[in-house]
Design an enzyme around this catalytic site. Structure first.
Site, short mmCIF file in Angstrom:
data_model
loop_
_atom_site.label_atom_id
_atom_site.label_comp_id
_atom_site.label_asym_id
_atom_site.label_seq_id
_atom_site.Cartn_x
_atom_site.Cartn_y
_atom_site.Cartn_z
N PHE A 119 4.07 -29.30 8.71
CA PHE A 119 4.59 -29.20 7.34
C PHE A 119 4.99 -30.55 6.76
CE2 PHE A 119 5.84 -25.40 9.83
CZ PHE A 119 4.90 -24.53 9.32
N THR B 52 -3.27 -24.32 11.05
CA THR B 52 -3.86 -23.83 9.81
C THR B 52 -5.23 -23.20 10.00
OG1 THR B 52 -4.78 -26.03 9.44
CG2 THR B 52 -2.64 -25.57 8.46
N ILE C 198 -13.29 -21.05 -0.92
CA ILE C 198 -12.52 -20.65 0.25
C ILE C 198 -13.46 -20.65 1.46
CG2 ILE C 198 -11.16 -18.82 1.32
CD1 ILE C 198 -9.77 -20.27 -1.02
N PRO D 166 -11.81 -16.90 4.56
CA PRO D 166 -10.83 -16.03 3.88
C PRO D 166 -9.68 -15.58 4.78
CG PRO D 166 -13.08 -15.35 3.40
CD PRO D 166 -13.18 -16.38 4.48
N THR E 28 -8.17 -17.25 7.43
CA THR E 28 -7.15 -18.28 7.60
C THR E 28 -6.54 -18.70 6.26
OG1 THR E 28 -8.87 -19.98 7.58
CG2 THR E 28 -8.18 -19.17 9.72
N LYS F 77 -10.55 -26.86 -2.73
CA LYS F 77 -9.30 -27.56 -3.01
C LYS F 77 -8.24 -27.04 -2.04
CE LYS F 77 -9.55 -26.55 -7.52
NZ LYS F 77 -9.37 -26.57 -9.00
N GLY G 75 -2.83 -25.31 1.46
CA GLY G 75 -1.70 -25.34 2.37
C GLY G 75 -0.35 -25.35 1.69
N GLU G 76 -0.29 -25.84 0.48
CA GLU G 76 1.03 -26.03 -0.13
C GLU G 76 1.22 -25.29 -1.45
OE1 GLU G 76 2.27 -30.46 1.09
OE2 GLU G 76 0.13 -30.11 0.95
#
Length: 694
Positions: A237, A466, A583, A586, A588, A655, A658-659
């Site tokens: 993180f 991830t 994507i 899908p 993960t 794109k 994760g955040e």
């Protein structure tokens, strides 16, 4: 392969290839790596917030059976570069914050090392300290830039005049607290110093090459003399995106015990001072709008803290610069350097706290204007990037808002405080999300043909939980035109080609683009019937001047229930609709987005590090005191995304995901709480006491 070619693997929900090893406990993390005859290290930390060590009595510790070494500033090896004071470990008797490393014990067992560390007696020349962030602090200053390299301030002019002329104005202050990363796997590192010199690290890191580069300068070693290995990481993180002081400490200890591996794993309490945190923020947001609810002025100001020994300026207001239309715009950042530990990256640095301020203000503007909050955002969706004037690579926020509203049942929303079911007030809220789509240059991947239709793909990337092991293999398989199980991926080692950090929601796009390029080039160079041993290596080029503004977007909807007697907040359901380009996996991706929303809910209702300013001490330094969501706190989460590719973002059309899930969530929760109770909470977390105050 281009972004428009048919694909066999990308876009399918392939199960994690590392899943079985993790479930069976076969995946070896940094501290679990098997080494011969390890020694164990436990740090000694400062118990004052500012001053100098005047006495370091280690006699009792050294007398303990099993103790191999006690380190302090008196006997630590000199570092080649101490310009970055976070890494200048044991190079002076100075103390810059409570919890700073001032010594260490190495012993035959971790228990002995910990016990011996408690026997070390330290005396100090204690100096007055200052750990309190205040909006009126006399030492506030404008940083040269904010993370990663944005200008600290922007001003398109005319904000004050536009606000004065606006039909409607909202002007409020929002605050977010200090928050701490708590990945499941604590920060851990095993160091082995051998003749040569050669240094091997088994480190829990988001960037093996980044650790090597940073440590080589600090130690004065040739980077090729350092090997960093990190095949599995139990969450990072951002806190593992760069080395921290503990890495330097364990290397110094290993240098004094050449040939013997030294292991260090930080305790949960030590992580609250040694591996970064999210700065508290004091924000002021002013929005002006005309009679139709069209924004005419935007002003977002943020005050943050940093450490006296190292500046980290979080980009709290940067997301505001391009989120909504409005001709007059101003954003600012002000810092104050305090006697505190060094802040650093924490999931969606900048956007997570900044979007709480902006999106909460948008909710208040909608109420002031008398518009539905969704309609206000639709009405202010800009045709081009207001910050740069560039066209969007793709921007589908409005589609996310409409899709989310339909899935959630937004039309059931009622006036604030008007819906009660038994002892619970019920409200619906929403907010927008955004996060930049970064692409990091200079990644290299290699492809080798092993015969019998099987390929090896090598890149020094990381998987921090991830799903990179799986998604990068999917990209390689399609690039080579091969089935998924005909590709063997290698990551997590500096002996592999260079890769940038797995962070900034840029890992998949950056590392995947290098793999895609290497696969394409391999087929050109060697055809579809290569000889065994054929190898191709490819490096992605630095991007030129941007032609498009590239961001991910999302819309989040929340139902909140507030107990009329206790003020307890429950969130039984959330809906998130996101626009993130292609994507790749899908399965993960869904986990990533849910994880972000869960953390956003935790940020909204629980997370806060409490500082005792008299002692300069973060007192909530374990998971008993620092509250995070548990499973029982999480209701139904409905996550989906638009079926799209972004052909301008990068060769993959993908794109980051994760955040973006965390950005906007806290504002959506605050919006729902306001709709339930009529109370507007502008200070996170939203705890019962704030709702029960008269």
């Amino acid at each position: 392969m281009t972004v428009t070619e048919p694909r066999a693997s990308v876009g399918t929900p392939v199960a994690r290839i590392d899943g079985e090893a993790k479930v069976l406990g076969l995946a070896k993390y940094a501290y679990e790596q098997v080494v011969d005859n390890p020694a164990f290290l436990h740090p000694v930390q400062a118990t004052v917030a500012r001053g100098r060590v005047t006495g370091f009595d280690s006699s009792a510790a050294e007398a303990l059976e099993g103790v191999l070494l006690v380190l302090s500033h008196l006997n630590a090896p000199a570092l080649a570069d101490t310009s970055d004071q976070e890494y200048a470990v044991l190079q002076s008797p100075g103390v810059a914050f409570r919890g700073q490393i001032i010594g260490a014990v190495v012993a035959e067992s971790p228990e002995t090392a910990r016990h011996a560390a408690e026997l070390v007696r330290v005396t100090y020349d204690q100096h007055p300290h200052d750990t309190e962030l205040r909006e009126d602090h006399p030492d506030l200053y404008e940083p040269g830039q904010v993370n990663p390299s944005y200008p600290a301030d922007t001003d398109d002019g005319g904000v004050d005049q536009a606000l004065a002329a606006a039909e409607f104005v909202v002007d409020h202050r929002y605050t977010t607290p200090m928050e701490h990363n708590n990945p499941m796997e604590p920060h851990a590192c095993t160091a082995l110093w051998q003749d040569g010199p050669r240094l091997t690290l088994h480190d829990s890191t988001q960037s093996v090459h980044g650790v090597r580069t940073r440590l080589s300068g600090i130690l004065g070693l040739d980077p090729e003399a350092i090997r960093v290995v990190s095949p599995y990481v139990g969450g990072g993180f951002g806190s593992k995106g760069m080395p921290h002081a503990h890495n330097v400490l364990v290397v110094l200890a290993a240098q004094l015990l050449p040939g013997r591996p030294v292991k260090l794993v930080l305790t949960r309490q030590q992580m609250f001072t040694l591996v970064g945190y999210r700065t508290p923020t004091l924000q002021r947001v002013r929005l002006g709008a005309d009679a139709q609810g069209r924004i005419t002025a935007v002003s977002h100001e943020a005050v943050e803290q940093t450490s006296r020994i190292k500046e980290f300026a979080e980009q709290t207001t940067v997301g505001t610069r391009s989120m909504y239309a409005g001709d007059a715009r101003r954003t600012t950042h002000r810092l104050v350097a305090l006697d505190v530990a060094v802040p650093s990256w924490m999931r969606a640095p900048g956007e997570a706290p900044g979007m709480f301020g902006l999106e909460s203000a948008m909710d208040e503007l909608a109420e002031t204007v008398g518009l539905d909050p969704v309609e206000l955002r639709v009405r202010n969706d800009p045709a081009t990037d207001p910050e740069t004037g560039l066209p969007w690579s793709s921007r589908h926020l409005v589609e996310c808002l409409h899709e989310g509203a339909a899935r959630f049942g937004w039309d059931l929303r009622r006036a604030p405080g008007s819906r009660r079911e038994g002892d619970w007030l019920v409200g619906l809220g929403m907010a927008s999300s955004t996060y930049p789509a970064y692409l990091m240059p200079g990644n290299t991947a290699s492809v080798s043909y092993g015969g019998h239709g099987h390929y090896s793909v090598r890149i020094g990337a990381a998987d921090i939980g991830t799903g990179s092991w799986t998604a990068l293999t999917q990209i390689a398989a399609d690039a080579l035109g091969m089935p998924f199980d005909h590709v063997h991926l290698e990551i997590g080692d500096t002996q592999l080609p260079r890769a940038t950090v797995e962070g900034g929601s840029a890992g998949l796009a950056s590392h995947g683009s290098a793999i895609l390029l290497a696969g394409q080039r391999f087929r050109v160079e060697h055809g579809d019937a290569p000889e065994a041993g054929a190898t191709t290596e490819a490096t992605t080029e630095p991007p030129g001047e941007p032609a498009y503004a590239t961001h991910s977007y999302g819309a989040q909807f929340v139902e909140a229930r507030v107990n009329v007697d206790t003020g307890e907040v429950r969130v039984p359901r959330m809906v998130g609709v996101f626009s993130c380009g292609r994507i790749v996996n899908p399965r993960t991706a869904r986990s990533q987005l849910i994880g972000g929303m869960v953390w956003g809910l935790s940020m909204a209702l629980h997370e806060k590090s409490v500082v005792d300013h008299a002692l300069g001490h973060v007192v909530t330094h374990d998971l008993a005191d620092y509250h995070v969501l548990s499973h029982a706190d999480i209701g139904d989460i409905d996550v989906t995304w638009l079926d799209e590719e972004d052909p301008h973002a990068n060769p993959l059309g993908a794109k980051g995901i994760g955040e973006i899930g965390i950005t906007g969530t806290a504002a959506a929760v605050a919006s729902a709480v306001h709709n339930a109770t009529g109370r507007r909470i502008r200070d996170l977390p939203i705890t019962p006491d704030k709702l029960l105050l008269p």
